[in-house]
Design an enzyme around this catalytic site. Structure first.
Site, short mmCIF file in Angstrom:
data_model
loop_
_atom_site.label_atom_id
_atom_site.label_comp_id
_atom_site.label_asym_id
_atom_site.label_seq_id
_atom_site.Cartn_x
_atom_site.Cartn_y
_atom_site.Cartn_z
N ARG A 144 4.94 13.92 -53.71
CA ARG A 144 5.05 15.36 -53.90
C ARG A 144 6.48 15.74 -54.27
O ARG A 144 7.42 15.00 -53.99
CB ARG A 144 4.65 16.10 -52.62
CG ARG A 144 3.25 15.79 -52.11
CD ARG A 144 3.00 16.46 -50.78
NE ARG A 144 1.66 16.23 -50.27
CZ ARG A 144 1.33 15.22 -49.45
NH1 ARG A 144 2.26 14.36 -49.05
NH2 ARG A 144 0.08 15.07 -49.03
N LYS A 168 4.11 15.41 -45.24
CA LYS A 168 3.72 16.52 -44.39
C LYS A 168 3.60 16.06 -42.94
O LYS A 168 3.20 14.94 -42.67
CB LYS A 168 2.38 17.10 -44.86
CG LYS A 168 2.47 17.81 -46.22
CD LYS A 168 1.13 18.41 -46.60
CE LYS A 168 1.22 19.18 -47.92
NZ LYS A 168 -0.08 19.77 -48.31
N HIS A 237 3.47 18.60 -60.09
CA HIS A 237 2.27 18.11 -59.40
C HIS A 237 1.29 17.47 -60.37
O HIS A 237 0.45 16.67 -59.97
CB HIS A 237 1.60 19.27 -58.65
CG HIS A 237 1.09 18.88 -57.29
ND1 HIS A 237 1.91 18.43 -56.28
CD2 HIS A 237 -0.18 18.83 -56.79
CE1 HIS A 237 1.18 18.14 -55.22
NE2 HIS A 237 -0.09 18.36 -55.50
N ARG A 240 1.68 13.86 -60.20
CA ARG A 240 1.00 13.29 -59.02
C ARG A 240 -0.49 13.10 -59.32
O ARG A 240 -1.09 12.08 -58.98
CB ARG A 240 1.21 14.22 -57.83
CG ARG A 240 0.49 13.81 -56.54
CD ARG A 240 0.96 14.74 -55.42
NE ARG A 240 0.13 14.71 -54.24
CZ ARG A 240 0.27 13.83 -53.23
NH1 ARG A 240 1.18 12.89 -53.32
NH2 ARG A 240 -0.50 13.89 -52.17
N HIS A 263 -2.39 11.33 -48.13
CA HIS A 263 -3.42 12.27 -47.70
C HIS A 263 -3.86 11.96 -46.27
O HIS A 263 -3.97 10.79 -45.89
CB HIS A 263 -4.64 12.19 -48.62
CG HIS A 263 -4.45 12.90 -49.92
ND1 HIS A 263 -5.23 12.65 -51.03
CD2 HIS A 263 -3.57 13.87 -50.30
CE1 HIS A 263 -4.83 13.42 -52.03
NE2 HIS A 263 -3.84 14.16 -51.61
N TYR A 272 -10.38 13.22 -57.19
CA TYR A 272 -10.04 12.42 -58.36
C TYR A 272 -11.24 11.65 -58.89
O TYR A 272 -11.24 11.24 -60.05
CB TYR A 272 -8.88 11.48 -58.02
CG TYR A 272 -7.63 12.24 -57.70
CD1 TYR A 272 -6.93 12.93 -58.71
CD2 TYR A 272 -7.16 12.35 -56.40
CE1 TYR A 272 -5.80 13.66 -58.41
CE2 TYR A 272 -6.02 13.09 -56.10
CZ TYR A 272 -5.36 13.75 -57.11
OH TYR A 272 -4.25 14.49 -56.83
#
Length: 291
Positions: A144, A168, A237, A240, A263, A272
């Site tokens: 990211r 995150k 993004h 990514r 994730h 995806y």
């Protein structure tokens, strides 16, 4: 509210963009409570009051995605209040967000992106090597934007061909570096050391300061605008998304892509597969004699 925002900034490591959005959302919600119900403390809001705000947002014809973000903000806020003991019950448990159509992520086509990275002359000065590294890192690792600017020089191991990324929730993961990216990294680090020394944040501006989001946005857009007119595909993004989509197209399994992207669940990665199927359908229609 400030304690909640500090929690998101320092413990959850939310991006500056998300923090600004959440601060705006909370401010709008507080203003609504004061105007409609003369309630000064959002912590005292009940389920009907919150539902009234959501209904008003929908009646104002806001995009469902925007309303969902505001609802998500309140969910996080009241979970925080419950966890810290500021409230005894969570008023968000019976709040439902509006449904919205799934939007597939935009990504840069493989041929165009590789053509740019393989043939463009970025130059051999510090700025050129840095710009090349920004593009190669985003596409070569799938990280990211916030993770990119959070990388320090000591997070990179050229010997092990890995980079330590903080994502995150302050979760860290090791991401492998491909040979091309390793070469670009070595050249950049040598140029960086001559200009500004070897320690500190990995990516620096022309003045030797830590890289920031808008700088990355402008850099990515400047180069990707040469191969696509879609503004969505000129976004960091999009690289990514390209990373994940191209890996899947080459046979990588979904669980490996999930780990590389950082994730929390496979559900976030499964989007995806839709992109891959859509691409296969397009190829099929163009190539099959009976399509």
């Amino acid at each position: 509210m400030q304690a909640f925002l500090d929690f998101l900034r320092f413990e959850r490591r939310y991006s500056p963009h998300t923090l600004v959005s959440y601060q705006t959302d909370l401010g709008q919600f507080a203003a609504y409570l004061k105007s409609a119900y003369e309630l000064a403390d959002p912590a005292q809001a009940t389920h009907p009051l919150i539902r009234g705000w959501v209904v008003e947002l929908m009646q104002d014809n806001l995009d469902p995605r925007t309303v969902n973000r505001k609802v998500a903000c309140l969910r996080s806020y009241y979970k925080f209040l419950l966890r810290t003991g500021a409230i005894a019950a969570n008023p968000m448990l019976r709040i439902t967000a509006p449904k919205m159509a799934k939007k597939l992520p935009e990504f840069v086509p493989e041929e165009a992106l590789n053509g740019l990275l393989n043939s463009f002359d970025f130059g051999d000065d510090f700025a050129g090597r840095r710009d090349q590294l920004v593009l190669e890192m985003l596409y070569g690792t799938g990280i990211r934007l916030s993770e990119l600017i959070g990388i320090h020089a000591h997070d990179v191991s050229l010997g092990a061909a890995t980079v330590r990324v903080t994502g995150k929730g302050n979760k860290q993961r090791l991401v492998p570096l491909n040979p091309t990216l390793l070469r670009v990294l070595e050249e950049y680090q040598a140029s960086r050391a001559r200009e500004f020394g070897a320690s500190g944040p990995l990516l620096l501006t022309d003045k030797g300061e830590a890289m920031y989001e808008k700088f990355v946005y402008r850099t990515v857009q400047r180069y990707l605008s040469q191969i696509t007119t879609s503004r969505a595909q000129q976004h960091p993004h999009a690289l990514r998304h390209a990373f994940a989509t191209h890996l899947l197209g080459k046979g990588a399994d979904l669980n490996s892509i999930k780990e590389l992207l950082g994730h929390a669940s496979l559900a976030a990665t499964q989007v995806y597969t839709h992109l891959s199927v859509d691409r296969l359908k397009s190829v099929f229609k163009q190539a099959h004699p009976r399509a």
